[in-house]
Design an enzyme around this catalytic site. Sequence first.
Site, PDB file in Angstrom:
ATOM      1  N   ASP A 107      -1.820   5.609  -5.995  1.00 45.79           N
ATOM      2  CA  ASP A 107      -2.204   4.697  -4.917  1.00 45.79           C
ATOM      3  C   ASP A 107      -2.319   3.265  -5.428  1.00 45.79           C
ATOM      4  O   ASP A 107      -3.181   2.958  -6.253  1.00 45.79           O
ATOM      5  CB  ASP A 107      -3.541   5.139  -4.313  1.00 45.79           C
ATOM      6  CG  ASP A 107      -3.982   4.260  -3.153  1.00 45.79           C
ATOM      7  OD1 ASP A 107      -3.103   3.713  -2.448  1.00 45.79           O
ATOM      8  OD2 ASP A 107      -5.201   4.120  -2.942  1.00 45.79           O
ATOM      9  N   ASP A 142       0.833  -1.203   0.000  1.00 45.67           N
ATOM     10  CA  ASP A 142       0.000   0.000   0.000  1.00 45.67           C
ATOM     11  C   ASP A 142       0.867   1.253   0.000  1.00 45.67           C
ATOM     12  O   ASP A 142       1.520   1.564   0.997  1.00 45.67           O
ATOM     13  CB  ASP A 142      -0.911  -0.004   1.229  1.00 45.67           C
ATOM     14  CG  ASP A 142      -1.973   1.089   1.192  1.00 45.67           C
ATOM     15  OD1 ASP A 142      -2.118   1.747   0.142  1.00 45.67           O
ATOM     16  OD2 ASP A 142      -2.661   1.276   2.210  1.00 45.67           O
TER      17      ASP A 142
END
Length: 391
Positions: free
Chosen positions: A276, A95
């Site tokens: 992201d 992440d």
Amino acid sequence: MAIFPAPSLLIIILLALSITATPFEVRDSLITLPIARRLNVSDGPISLLQHDKVRVAAIKDCRHLGSPPVTNVAVNYIAKVGVGSPATIYNLIVDTGSSNTWVGAGTAYVKTSTSINTGQPVEIDYGFGIFSGTEYTDTVTLGSGLTIAKQSIGVASNSEGFTAGVDGVLGIGPVDLTVGSLIDGPNTAIPTVVDNLYSQGTISQEVVSVLFEPTTSKTNTNGELTFGGTDFFKYTGDIGYTPITTTNPESTYWGINESITYGSTMILSNTAGIVDTSTTYIFVATDAYTKYKAETGATVDLLTGLLLVFFRPNTYTLTPNAQIWPRSLNTYIGGSSNAIYLIVTDIGTASGSVSDFVNGYTFLERFYSVYDTTNSRVGFAKTSYTDATTN
């Protein structure tokens, strides 16, 4: 094989880039970690769009704590990370949109002689899921036996929204995103995995590079993390760098400024957003989405919520299919098997508000991306998959 005509769907991303030679090819200090994409289809068709929307809402609200609506993680990239001595292997979501590393969502944390309980409660809201527990320090192992001593990790006592086979998160975002996660130390930053690799002298540059490859498989080891620099075997040409945006809150993430055009039509003027790995689709501001929808001639599909392109009798040039969801995976998102779904979607607010775009992994699968803490910048380069016709 049948070839279906469809509009040319290439979005040209225009970044304020400074093109330079790649300065981080420090071959003796790189750590390489394979990562695998998983599509969670165990419970039937998945709503990737619902997953993404709660994720993006959390980013736009700068939310770290609380009790949001929880949606099971539908698709993610997984790295195998060892914790403890001897190490227990955990499957952690990679992440770039968060910075805490934690375990215990699936496989329970195993205490060893290197485990130290700090006694500090920790809690994080990801939008698609939440985690709470206790902060420990422990030995963390990446790749081929390379270890980080006394790495801060969370140990879950409760987690929601994480599917079977997911044990936690490997956070590789900027360290500022850890501020607020320690309940007793709301202004305290927690050193990240990258911070400690650098401070302990394991890597010579505070840099993480990410390679994804387009795939039409539900599960596939088709990616790679490189800590400490870039791997010039994985990309072509030069890496173009753009500085971290000065706009808040995007500046606390891997946030950049970019503009988007469709052909000669300006879809989104220069504005701030984020990159992201835990968002699937490409999100753009509502006014940009409306223009994009009109230019492509697509309509909103009621089954998936995505834009649907209808077959037309005309012949079009389809530049690499990069904006199309893999058609072999259509049924897994509740769609029609022979439909063409676009992966550009509505962020839900007009441009000029917080985070006007999010470049999710369907964008990142087409480029090599570099997250450079040392020089406060993000880089992109082409790969052999930039122009691939995977789909």
